[in-house]
Design a protein around this motif. Sequence first.
Motif, PDB file in Angstrom:
ATOM      1  N   LEU A 170      40.799  11.577 -80.678  1.00 12.48           N
ATOM      2  CA  LEU A 170      40.125  11.201 -79.436  1.00 12.48           C
ATOM      3  C   LEU A 170      38.833  12.003 -79.307  1.00 12.48           C
ATOM      4  O   LEU A 170      38.859  13.232 -79.223  1.00 12.48           O
ATOM      5  CB  LEU A 170      41.042  11.483 -78.241  1.00 12.48           C
ATOM      6  CG  LEU A 170      40.463  11.371 -76.834  1.00 12.48           C
ATOM      7  CD1 LEU A 170      39.881   9.988 -76.559  1.00 12.48           C
ATOM      8  CD2 LEU A 170      41.531  11.714 -75.801  1.00 12.48           C
ATOM      9  N   GLY A 171      37.708  11.296 -79.309  1.00 11.13           N
ATOM     10  CA  GLY A 171      36.420  11.934 -79.103  1.00 11.13           C
ATOM     11  C   GLY A 171      36.030  11.837 -77.637  1.00 11.13           C
ATOM     12  O   GLY A 171      36.123  10.770 -77.042  1.00 11.13           O
ATOM     13  N   THR A 172      35.628  12.970 -77.058  1.00  5.64           N
ATOM     14  CA  THR A 172      35.245  12.967 -75.648  1.00  5.64           C
ATOM     15  C   THR A 172      33.862  13.567 -75.443  1.00  5.64           C
ATOM     16  O   THR A 172      33.414  14.408 -76.210  1.00  5.64           O
ATOM     17  CB  THR A 172      36.249  13.765 -74.774  1.00  5.64           C
ATOM     18  OG1 THR A 172      36.295  15.115 -75.222  1.00  5.64           O
ATOM     19  CG2 THR A 172      37.625  13.144 -74.816  1.00  5.64           C
ATOM     20  N   LYS A 173      33.216  13.110 -74.387  1.00  2.00           N
ATOM     21  CA  LYS A 173      31.956  13.687 -73.896  1.00  2.00           C
ATOM     22  C   LYS A 173      31.779  13.169 -72.472  1.00  2.00           C
ATOM     23  O   LYS A 173      31.523  11.990 -72.256  1.00  2.00           O
ATOM     24  CB  LYS A 173      30.761  13.276 -74.768  1.00  2.00           C
ATOM     25  CG  LYS A 173      29.392  13.668 -74.193  1.00  2.00           C
ATOM     26  CD  LYS A 173      28.999  15.080 -74.556  1.00  2.00           C
ATOM     27  CE  LYS A 173      27.757  15.545 -73.865  1.00  2.00           C
ATOM     28  NZ  LYS A 173      26.507  15.293 -74.491  1.00  2.00           N
ATOM     29  N   ASP A 174      31.979  14.042 -71.507  1.00  4.50           N
ATOM     30  CA  ASP A 174      31.851  13.695 -70.094  1.00  4.50           C
ATOM     31  C   ASP A 174      32.680  12.463 -69.726  1.00  4.50           C
ATOM     32  O   ASP A 174      32.194  11.530 -69.084  1.00  4.50           O
ATOM     33  CB  ASP A 174      30.376  13.497 -69.719  1.00  4.50           C
ATOM     34  CG  ASP A 174      29.578  14.791 -69.841  1.00  4.50           C
ATOM     35  OD1 ASP A 174      30.170  15.862 -69.607  1.00  4.50           O
ATOM     36  OD2 ASP A 174      28.389  14.730 -70.169  1.00  4.50           O
ATOM     37  N   GLY A 175      33.950  12.482 -70.102  1.00  7.93           N
ATOM     38  CA  GLY A 175      34.833  11.342 -69.850  1.00  7.93           C
ATOM     39  C   GLY A 175      35.863  11.572 -68.766  1.00  7.93           C
ATOM     40  O   GLY A 175      36.863  10.851 -68.700  1.00  7.93           O
ATOM     41  N   ALA A 176      35.649  12.551 -67.909  1.00  4.39           N
ATOM     42  CA  ALA A 176      36.649  12.914 -66.901  1.00  4.39           C
ATOM     43  C   ALA A 176      37.098  11.730 -66.043  1.00  4.39           C
ATOM     44  O   ALA A 176      38.265  11.635 -65.676  1.00  4.39           O
ATOM     45  CB  ALA A 176      36.111  14.032 -66.004  1.00  4.39           C
TER      46      ALA A 176
ATOM     47  N   TYR B 219      49.590   8.565 -90.398  1.00  2.96           N
ATOM     48  CA  TYR B 219      48.610   7.586 -89.929  1.00  2.96           C
ATOM     49  C   TYR B 219      47.634   8.254 -88.967  1.00  2.96           C
ATOM     50  O   TYR B 219      47.974   9.237 -88.293  1.00  2.96           O
ATOM     51  CB  TYR B 219      49.309   6.431 -89.202  1.00  2.96           C
ATOM     52  CG  TYR B 219      50.348   5.752 -90.038  1.00  2.96           C
ATOM     53  CD1 TYR B 219      49.995   4.894 -91.073  1.00  2.96           C
ATOM     54  CD2 TYR B 219      51.694   5.986 -89.819  1.00  2.96           C
ATOM     55  CE1 TYR B 219      50.951   4.288 -91.865  1.00  2.96           C
ATOM     56  CE2 TYR B 219      52.666   5.371 -90.606  1.00  2.96           C
ATOM     57  CZ  TYR B 219      52.282   4.531 -91.628  1.00  2.96           C
ATOM     58  OH  TYR B 219      53.239   3.939 -92.404  1.00  2.96           O
ATOM     59  N   TYR B 220      46.428   7.680 -88.884  1.00  3.28           N
ATOM     60  CA  TYR B 220      45.361   8.213 -88.039  1.00  3.28           C
ATOM     61  C   TYR B 220      44.783   7.068 -87.213  1.00  3.28           C
ATOM     62  O   TYR B 220      44.307   6.082 -87.772  1.00  3.28           O
ATOM     63  CB  TYR B 220      44.251   8.832 -88.902  1.00  3.28           C
ATOM     64  CG  TYR B 220      44.769   9.946 -89.781  1.00  3.28           C
ATOM     65  CD1 TYR B 220      44.661  11.269 -89.384  1.00  3.28           C
ATOM     66  CD2 TYR B 220      45.387   9.670 -90.998  1.00  3.28           C
ATOM     67  CE1 TYR B 220      45.155  12.292 -90.185  1.00  3.28           C
ATOM     68  CE2 TYR B 220      45.887  10.687 -91.795  1.00  3.28           C
ATOM     69  CZ  TYR B 220      45.768  11.995 -91.384  1.00  3.28           C
ATOM     70  OH  TYR B 220      46.266  12.997 -92.167  1.00  3.28           O
ATOM     71  N   ALA B 221      44.831   7.212 -85.890  1.00  2.00           N
ATOM     72  CA  ALA B 221      44.295   6.196 -84.993  1.00  2.00           C
ATOM     73  C   ALA B 221      43.085   6.775 -84.271  1.00  2.00           C
ATOM     74  O   ALA B 221      43.088   7.945 -83.877  1.00  2.00           O
ATOM     75  CB  ALA B 221      45.357   5.762 -83.983  1.00  2.00           C
ATOM     76  N   PHE B 222      42.064   5.960 -84.091  1.00  2.40           N
ATOM     77  CA  PHE B 222      40.830   6.384 -83.439  1.00  2.40           C
ATOM     78  C   PHE B 222      40.839   5.914 -81.989  1.00  2.40           C
ATOM     79  O   PHE B 222      41.226   4.784 -81.702  1.00  2.40           O
ATOM     80  CB  PHE B 222      39.619   5.824 -84.181  1.00  2.40           C
ATOM     81  CG  PHE B 222      39.544   6.325 -85.588  1.00  2.40           C
ATOM     82  CD1 PHE B 222      38.929   7.532 -85.874  1.00  2.40           C
ATOM     83  CD2 PHE B 222      40.113   5.606 -86.632  1.00  2.40           C
ATOM     84  CE1 PHE B 222      38.871   8.011 -87.174  1.00  2.40           C
ATOM     85  CE2 PHE B 222      40.059   6.073 -87.933  1.00  2.40           C
ATOM     86  CZ  PHE B 222      39.438   7.279 -88.203  1.00  2.40           C
ATOM     87  N   CYS B 223      40.376   6.791 -81.103  1.00  2.00           N
ATOM     88  CA  CYS B 223      40.526   6.537 -79.681  1.00  2.00           C
ATOM     89  C   CYS B 223      39.264   6.959 -78.936  1.00  2.00           C
ATOM     90  O   CYS B 223      38.804   8.095 -79.087  1.00  2.00           O
ATOM     91  CB  CYS B 223      41.722   7.358 -79.198  1.00  2.00           C
ATOM     92  SG  CYS B 223      42.174   7.113 -77.508  1.00  2.00           S
ATOM     93  N   ASP B 224      38.721   6.045 -78.137  1.00  2.89           N
ATOM     94  CA  ASP B 224      37.603   6.373 -77.257  1.00  2.89           C
ATOM     95  C   ASP B 224      38.164   6.875 -75.926  1.00  2.89           C
ATOM     96  O   ASP B 224      39.275   6.521 -75.534  1.00  2.89           O
ATOM     97  CB  ASP B 224      36.731   5.142 -77.014  1.00  2.89           C
ATOM     98  CG  ASP B 224      36.011   4.683 -78.271  1.00  2.89           C
ATOM     99  OD1 ASP B 224      35.708   5.529 -79.132  1.00  2.89           O
ATOM    100  OD2 ASP B 224      35.751   3.467 -78.387  1.00  2.89           O
TER     101      ASP B 224
ATOM    102  N   GLY C  43      36.101   0.308 -83.691  1.00  2.63           N
ATOM    103  CA  GLY C  43      36.640   1.642 -83.948  1.00  2.63           C
ATOM    104  C   GLY C  43      37.798   2.003 -83.035  1.00  2.63           C
ATOM    105  O   GLY C  43      38.740   2.677 -83.435  1.00  2.63           O
ATOM    106  N   ASN C  44      37.757   1.518 -81.797  1.00  2.00           N
ATOM    107  CA  ASN C  44      38.808   1.822 -80.839  1.00  2.00           C
ATOM    108  C   ASN C  44      40.126   1.114 -81.150  1.00  2.00           C
ATOM    109  O   ASN C  44      41.129   1.379 -80.508  1.00  2.00           O
ATOM    110  CB  ASN C  44      38.350   1.483 -79.417  1.00  2.00           C
ATOM    111  CG  ASN C  44      38.041   0.012 -79.259  1.00  2.00           C
ATOM    112  OD1 ASN C  44      37.411  -0.612 -80.111  1.00  2.00           O
ATOM    113  ND2 ASN C  44      38.479  -0.564 -78.165  1.00  2.00           N
TER     114      ASN C  44
END
Length: 177
Positions: free
Chosen positions: A12-18, A92-97, A162-163
């Motif tokens: 999970l990649g985050t940037k100002d996602g509160a 396994y690897y899952a990508f998450c926004d 990607g999500n």
Amino acid sequence: MSRQDQRVAVLLGTKDGAAFLDEQLASLAAQSHPVVDLWVSDDGSTDGTSAIIGAWQSRWSKGRLTLSNGPRQGFAANFRAMIIDPRIEADYYAFCDQDDIWEPDRLESAIAWMQGHDAGTPLLFCSRTATMSETGAAQGYSPLFQHPPAFRNALVQSIAGGNTMMINRAARKLLAK
């Protein structure tokens, strides 16, 4: 190894996602798959994102929940940093926004498909994206392409958001190179 024993690492990649994280993390916690390690790479948030992730660490019961600092070079570099992170080991690897909401069987469906193929072959699972408004109203789906997935088609159309992606260990190893 049974499907239930297989470990999934959600990246999970985050940037100002509160504003989105509590609903997103609740959907991850509701996954029917029991073994989910959540790896969060925060790319320099200033809005309380880290505090929300920290609050979830004590109640995450599916595996590990690890928060690390991202490279602060944008979302692509943030996800690349997680792909090559040697601490992250899974089947396994899952990508998450940070603003995704996942259906409860999202991981189970991807694992079921992958288990029908050779684990030594790099595999990518993807699906259509259901879109919704900020108020939660359904707005539709990503395109359903007429041509079957193939390298030639991948040059002119993006069939894998990607999500929605999940890769196996062999694909992660190839990407990390």
